[in-house]
Design a protein around this motif. Sequence first.
Motif, PDB file in Angstrom:
ATOM      1  N   VAL A   1      10.823  17.262  -9.569  1.00 58.93           N
ATOM      2  CA  VAL A   1       9.414  17.076  -9.936  1.00 58.93           C
ATOM      3  C   VAL A   1       9.308  16.579 -11.368  1.00 58.93           C
ATOM      4  CG1 VAL A   1       7.241  18.290 -10.325  1.00 58.93           C
ATOM      5  CG2 VAL A   1       8.554  18.726  -8.257  1.00 58.93           C
ATOM      6  N   MET A   2      10.129  17.108 -12.258  1.00 59.49           N
ATOM      7  CA  MET A   2      10.096  16.674 -13.655  1.00 59.49           C
ATOM      8  C   MET A   2      10.603  15.237 -13.792  1.00 59.49           C
ATOM      9  SD  MET A   2       9.299  19.493 -15.618  1.00 59.49           S
ATOM     10  CE  MET A   2      10.209  19.553 -17.105  1.00 59.49           C
ATOM     11  N   GLY A   3      11.516  14.837 -12.916  1.00 60.31           N
ATOM     12  CA  GLY A   3      12.066  13.495 -12.985  1.00 60.31           C
ATOM     13  C   GLY A   3      11.102  12.425 -12.518  1.00 60.31           C
ATOM     14  N   VAL A   4      10.150  12.783 -11.674  1.00 59.37           N
ATOM     15  CA  VAL A   4       9.173  11.814 -11.169  1.00 59.37           C
ATOM     16  C   VAL A   4       7.973  11.866 -12.096  1.00 59.37           C
ATOM     17  CG1 VAL A   4       7.720  11.154  -9.241  1.00 59.37           C
ATOM     18  CG2 VAL A   4       9.943  12.151  -8.810  1.00 59.37           C
ATOM     19  N   THR A   5       7.854  10.872 -12.950  1.00 59.05           N
ATOM     20  CA  THR A   5       6.728  10.854 -13.877  1.00 59.05           C
ATOM     21  C   THR A   5       5.652   9.909 -13.368  1.00 59.05           C
ATOM     22  OG1 THR A   5       7.930   9.214 -15.181  1.00 59.05           O
ATOM     23  CG2 THR A   5       8.119  11.507 -15.865  1.00 59.05           C
ATOM     24  N   SER A   6       5.824   8.635 -13.587  1.00 61.75           N
ATOM     25  CA  SER A   6       4.806   7.687 -13.153  1.00 61.75           C
ATOM     26  C   SER A   6       5.235   6.887 -11.934  1.00 61.75           C
ATOM     27  CB  SER A   6       4.472   6.730 -14.303  1.00 61.75           C
ATOM     28  OG  SER A   6       5.616   5.986 -14.632  1.00 61.75           O
ATOM     29  N   GLU A   7       6.494   7.014 -11.554  1.00 59.01           N
ATOM     30  CA  GLU A   7       6.985   6.287 -10.388  1.00 59.01           C
ATOM     31  C   GLU A   7       6.470   6.963  -9.130  1.00 59.01           C
ATOM     32  OE1 GLU A   7       8.955   3.439 -12.454  1.00 59.01           O
ATOM     33  OE2 GLU A   7       9.006   3.584 -10.285  1.00 59.01           O
ATOM     34  N   ASN A   8       6.299   6.192  -8.083  1.00 56.83           N
ATOM     35  CA  ASN A   8       5.912   6.832  -6.832  1.00 56.83           C
ATOM     36  C   ASN A   8       7.140   7.469  -6.193  1.00 56.83           C
ATOM     37  OD1 ASN A   8       7.315   4.795  -5.526  1.00 56.83           O
ATOM     38  ND2 ASN A   8       5.497   3.631  -5.020  1.00 56.83           N
ATOM     39  N   TRP A   9       6.894   8.411  -5.291  1.00 54.16           N
ATOM     40  CA  TRP A   9       7.959   9.193  -4.692  1.00 54.16           C
ATOM     41  C   TRP A   9       8.940   8.336  -3.905  1.00 54.16           C
ATOM     42  CZ3 TRP A   9       8.982  14.251  -5.485  1.00 54.16           C
ATOM     43  CH2 TRP A   9       8.017  14.987  -6.150  1.00 54.16           C
ATOM     44  N   TYR A  10       8.437   7.346  -3.195  1.00 58.13           N
ATOM     45  CA  TYR A  10       9.316   6.536  -2.352  1.00 58.13           C
ATOM     46  C   TYR A  10      10.376   5.813  -3.179  1.00 58.13           C
ATOM     47  CZ  TYR A  10      11.022   2.847   0.663  1.00 58.13           C
ATOM     48  OH  TYR A  10      11.839   1.999   1.358  1.00 58.13           O
ATOM     49  N   SER A  11       9.951   5.162  -4.252  1.00 58.06           N
ATOM     50  CA  SER A  11      10.924   4.412  -5.051  1.00 58.06           C
ATOM     51  C   SER A  11      11.892   5.357  -5.766  1.00 58.06           C
ATOM     52  CB  SER A  11      10.224   3.499  -6.060  1.00 58.06           C
ATOM     53  OG  SER A  11       9.546   4.258  -7.032  1.00 58.06           O
ATOM     54  N   PHE A  12      11.392   6.529  -6.156  1.00 60.13           N
ATOM     55  CA  PHE A  12      12.263   7.501  -6.809  1.00 60.13           C
ATOM     56  C   PHE A  12      13.368   7.952  -5.856  1.00 60.13           C
ATOM     57  CE2 PHE A  12      13.554  11.715  -8.160  1.00 60.13           C
ATOM     58  CZ  PHE A  12      13.755  11.531  -9.522  1.00 60.13           C
ATOM     59  N   PHE A  13      12.989   8.310  -4.613  1.00 61.16           N
ATOM     60  CA  PHE A  13      13.986   8.738  -3.634  1.00 61.16           C
ATOM     61  C   PHE A  13      14.938   7.602  -3.269  1.00 61.16           C
ATOM     62  CE2 PHE A  13      11.077  12.302  -2.457  1.00 61.16           C
ATOM     63  CZ  PHE A  13      11.953  13.303  -2.795  1.00 61.16           C
ATOM     64  N   LYS A  14      14.401   6.398  -3.171  1.00 60.50           N
ATOM     65  CA  LYS A  14      15.249   5.241  -2.863  1.00 60.50           C
ATOM     66  C   LYS A  14      16.293   5.041  -3.964  1.00 60.50           C
ATOM     67  CE  LYS A  14      15.025   0.277  -2.130  1.00 60.50           C
ATOM     68  NZ  LYS A  14      14.173  -0.907  -2.223  1.00 60.50           N
ATOM     69  N   GLU A  15      15.855   5.110  -5.213  1.00 63.98           N
ATOM     70  CA  GLU A  15      16.774   4.966  -6.340  1.00 63.98           C
ATOM     71  C   GLU A  15      17.799   6.100  -6.355  1.00 63.98           C
ATOM     72  OE1 GLU A  15      14.037   5.058  -9.553  1.00 63.98           O
ATOM     73  OE2 GLU A  15      13.306   3.021  -9.187  1.00 63.98           O
ATOM     74  N   ALA A  16      17.354   7.315  -6.035  1.00 59.51           N
ATOM     75  CA  ALA A  16      18.259   8.463  -6.032  1.00 59.51           C
ATOM     76  C   ALA A  16      19.335   8.295  -4.957  1.00 59.51           C
ATOM     77  CB  ALA A  16      17.479   9.756  -5.824  1.00 59.51           C
ATOM     78  N   VAL A  17      18.937   7.868  -3.770  1.00 57.35           N
ATOM     79  CA  VAL A  17      19.905   7.674  -2.688  1.00 57.35           C
ATOM     80  C   VAL A  17      20.885   6.561  -3.042  1.00 57.35           C
ATOM     81  CG1 VAL A  17      20.139   6.908  -0.293  1.00 57.35           C
ATOM     82  CG2 VAL A  17      18.421   8.615  -0.895  1.00 57.35           C
ATOM     83  N   GLN A  18      20.381   5.476  -3.627  1.00 56.98           N
ATOM     84  CA  GLN A  18      21.272   4.397  -4.042  1.00 56.98           C
ATOM     85  C   GLN A  18      22.210   4.865  -5.159  1.00 56.98           C
ATOM     86  OE1 GLN A  18      18.324   1.451  -5.024  1.00 56.98           O
ATOM     87  NE2 GLN A  18      18.419   0.514  -2.980  1.00 56.98           N
TER      88      GLN A  18
END
Length: 130
Positions: free
Chosen positions: A13-30
Motif C-alpha cells: 500500500v505504501m509503495g502505490v502512491t500515484s500509480e494505478n494498481w494494475y500498472s504497479f502489479f504488472k511492474e512487480a510481476v515483471q
Amino acid sequence: MRLFTGIVFCSLVMGVTSENWYSFFKEAVQGVGDLGRAYWNVLTSRHQNSNRYFYAQGNYDAAQRGPGGVWAAKLISSTRVYLQRFLDYYLFGNSNTVLEDSKSNEKAEEWGRSGKDPDRFRPDGMPKNY
C-alpha cells in the motif's frame, strides 16, 4: 505468518502512491521475473565471483520497470538476505567471511536498484552472453 502478511500488505500500500494498481502489479510481476532470471544466471553461470554482478543486474532490470519493480526488488532482496543469514548462522556459525560476502551482495543489490550501471560488478573474463 500474520505479521509477515501485514508487513507485505502495508509495504504494498505504501509503495502505490500515484500509480494505478494494475500498472504497479504488472511492474512487480515483471520485476519478479527479472530477479528470477538473475538468480537463474547465478545458478547456471560457471564464472567465479559473478553473483554480485547478477544481483546488481537483476535489481537494475527490476527497478527500470517502475515503482512496482523497485518494490518487488526490495522485498525479494530483503527476504533473500534474511534467509541467507539465518541459514548461514545455523550452518556455519558466526562467520565473518559469510557476513562480509552477504554485505557486499547487499551493496550490489542497492547499486542496481538505484539505477546505476551494474557492469561495475562484472568480473573480468565473463562471457558476453550475460
